[in-house]
Design an enzyme around this catalytic site. Structure first.
Site, mmCIF file in Angstrom:
data_model
loop_
_atom_site.group_PDB
_atom_site.id
_atom_site.type_symbol
_atom_site.label_atom_id
_atom_site.label_comp_id
_atom_site.label_asym_id
_atom_site.label_seq_id
_atom_site.Cartn_x
_atom_site.Cartn_y
_atom_site.Cartn_z
ATOM 1 N N GLU A 80 0.845 -1.292 0.079
ATOM 2 C CA GLU A 80 0.159 0.170 -0.068
ATOM 3 C C GLU A 80 1.010 1.276 -0.025
ATOM 4 O OE1 GLU A 80 -3.729 1.793 2.741
ATOM 5 O OE2 GLU A 80 -1.966 0.652 3.603
ATOM 6 N N LYS A 179 -10.473 0.712 -0.952
ATOM 7 C CA LYS A 179 -10.291 0.408 0.438
ATOM 8 C C LYS A 179 -11.633 1.087 1.319
ATOM 9 C CE LYS A 179 -6.985 1.349 4.528
ATOM 10 N NZ LYS A 179 -5.812 1.855 4.517
ATOM 11 N N CYS A 212 -4.672 -3.052 4.341
ATOM 12 C CA CYS A 212 -4.122 -2.688 5.406
ATOM 13 C C CYS A 212 -5.229 -2.812 6.730
ATOM 14 C CB CYS A 212 -3.653 -1.195 5.251
ATOM 15 S SG CYS A 212 -2.503 -0.781 6.711
#
Length: 497
Positions: A80, A179, A212
């Site tokens: 990321e 995300k 993440c």
């Protein structure tokens, strides 16, 4: 002619069997990248300057991708923020963004770069995949225009998304994921209106992808594994290590074991930000991992993994996480407890005063049981058994249940729960269990120097986290990290979407 014709079906059958055998495993790679960062600025730089910075990072990534392909890797995950970093406002991120189409458009940017407008980053990533015959996973920024007909449209007329992309060995865009769970500092990006459960099929299994902070929540992480039944999760991350329970290698390995799935975790590398820790994690434990807080070097990791872990003879059984803990009486000594903070979470602790013993500590609905024996009871080190059952987080509040055997930084009990990276005490054995109210529990064992303990512990079907033998290194923590997703509070930044 006839004998050879008669042999033909046998040859075809043998080749088919070999192909099936070969497809039982695949070679995966992750690259931990020391990102070349732009200078902090509130004002946007020119698109040419933004591309120049991104090309510097892609130069490094391309070398890693070539090396991985030469070593036989079928897929590689990069981190990321790995192409442009994270020092941005909403305005300053804009020159780095591209319009990323839905993969249904059947697009190979390498051979048709201008089909959807300027896309030099997607073109280059596509060519890396195509020229090296490898799946490439990367994280970039997507921009989507909107107008007043959309009541949620930002005032600048566009949505920005933190986005993962996957290109297949022909360079075709096969996956795009926005995300869903942004970290608190990601104000340059927008929250998607709905969570996306993104999957794609390969010759070596079904893959899902998220990013993440997503790993700590139900959607899309748990959905991909429990409902979509993916074999392997791709996980670009920019993970800041937080002891004692949330260092990258520690938690990501535990998540793969708890969810019983492969997890390919590629972290950024920046020691000032405490970012390091990547790995190829499996239901049985880490196949390869890397943690380096001393240098600023990137690292390529490769490992051979099971294509379909659920079909593997070594696939671990389902765990009833509270079975053992609810079947026994509480061990004595629970009244001798004190409160201690792990960051802002108030744990109930009990000091392990003897070389060996049985302890129970309770908080809320959770009781944690520990049986242990130290190799030597040192006077200069203190260990505690801790329990936490409550909401974690200052802004985004989500429910944890944690049982932990934990080293304190000093003999002063007020320090228990604060970060510590090194220890001297080894354990002859430990067995940790808890009365968890969830089936989502992640088993962690962390040794001195932030090292994992592959093959040195097991989780029994009745929910006990148990050492197989004496620990080979001093212990920082053995932890059962539970998540009660149904008790999470509504997301304060997403309720208006």
């Amino acid at each position: 002619m006839l004998p050879s014709q008669a042999l033909l079906p046998a040859v075809v059958l043998a080749l088919t069997a070999l192909q099936a055998l070969a497809s039982d495993t695949f070679i995966a790679a992750v690259y931990e990248h020391a990102v070349i960062l732009p200078d902090p600025t509130a004002e946007p730089i020119s698109p040419d300057d933004a591309l120049a910075l991104m090309n510097k990072n892609m130069d490094v990534l391309e070398r890693a991708i070539k090396e991985a392909a030469q070593k036989g890797a079928h897929i590689i995950v990069t981190p990321e923020d790995g192409i442009y970093g994270w020092r941005f406002t909403r305005e300053s991120i804009y020159p780095y963004l591209e319009d990323i189409p839905d993969p249904v458009v059947n697009w190979i940017p390498c051979t048709d770069p201008s089909r959807f407008g300027p896309a030099p980053v997607q073109e280059r990533l596509s060519c890396m995949a195509r020229n090296n015959s490898i799946y490439v996973v990367a994280n970039i920024g997507d921009k989507k225009p909107c107008n007043s007909s959309d009541p949620k449209c930002p005032s600048d007329g566009r949505y920005h998304y933190n986005t993962d992309v996957v290109f297949d060995p022909q360079g075709k865009l096969v996956a795009r994921y926005h995300k869903y769970n942004l970290f608190r500092s990601e104000t340059q990006f927008n929250y998607p209106k709905e969570p996306e459960a993104v999957t794609f099929e390969t010759p070596f299994g079904k893959f899902g992808i998220f990013t993440c902070f997503d790993i700590l929540f139900y959607e899309p992480a748990v959905v991909l594994v429990s409902k979509m039944q993916v074999d392997t999760v791709l996980f670009p991350t920019a993970w800041m290590n937080v002891l004692p329970f949330l260092t990258a290698v520690e938690f990501h390995s535990a998540w793969a074991m708890g969810m019983r799935v492969n997890l390919l975790s590629a972290n950024t590398h920046n020691t000032i930000m405490a970012m390091t820790g990547s790995g190829l994690f499996t239901p049985e434990g880490p196949a390869a991992y890397h943690y380096d807080s001393a240098t600023e070097e990137g690292r390529l990791l490769l490992a051979e993994l099971s294509t379909h872990p659920r079909l593997s003879p070594t696939y671990p059984p389902a765990i009833n996480w509270s079975l053992y803990a609810t079947s026994i009486k509480k061990f004595p000594g629970e009244n001798d407890t004190f409160l201690g903070a792990v960051r802002k979470d108030m744990f109930t602790f009990s000091e392990l005063r003897h070389k060996a013993g049985n302890y129970t500590v309770c908080q809320g609905d959770l009781c944690c049981h520990l049986v242990y024996q130290m190799s030597n009871k040192r006077k200069d080190e203190v260990y505690v058994l801790g329990a936490f059952d409550g909401l974690h987080g200052s802004l985004i509040k989500y429910h944890w249940q944690i049982c932990t055997l934990l080293k304190c930084p000093s003999t002063n009990l007020s320090t228990c729960g604060q970060p510590v990276e090194t220890a001297q005490t080894k354990f002859e054995m430990f067995s940790l269990s808890g009365t968890f109210g969830t089936s989502y529990v992640f088993p962690e064992v962390l040794y001195s120097g932030v090292q994992l303990a592959p093959g040195e512990f097991e989780v029994l079907r009745d929910g006990r986290l148990k050492s197989k033998h004496a620990t080979s290194k001093p212990l920082i923590t053995a932890t059962l990290f539970g998540r009660l997703y149904e008790k999470d509070l509504p997301h304060p930044l997403r309720t208006s979407l």
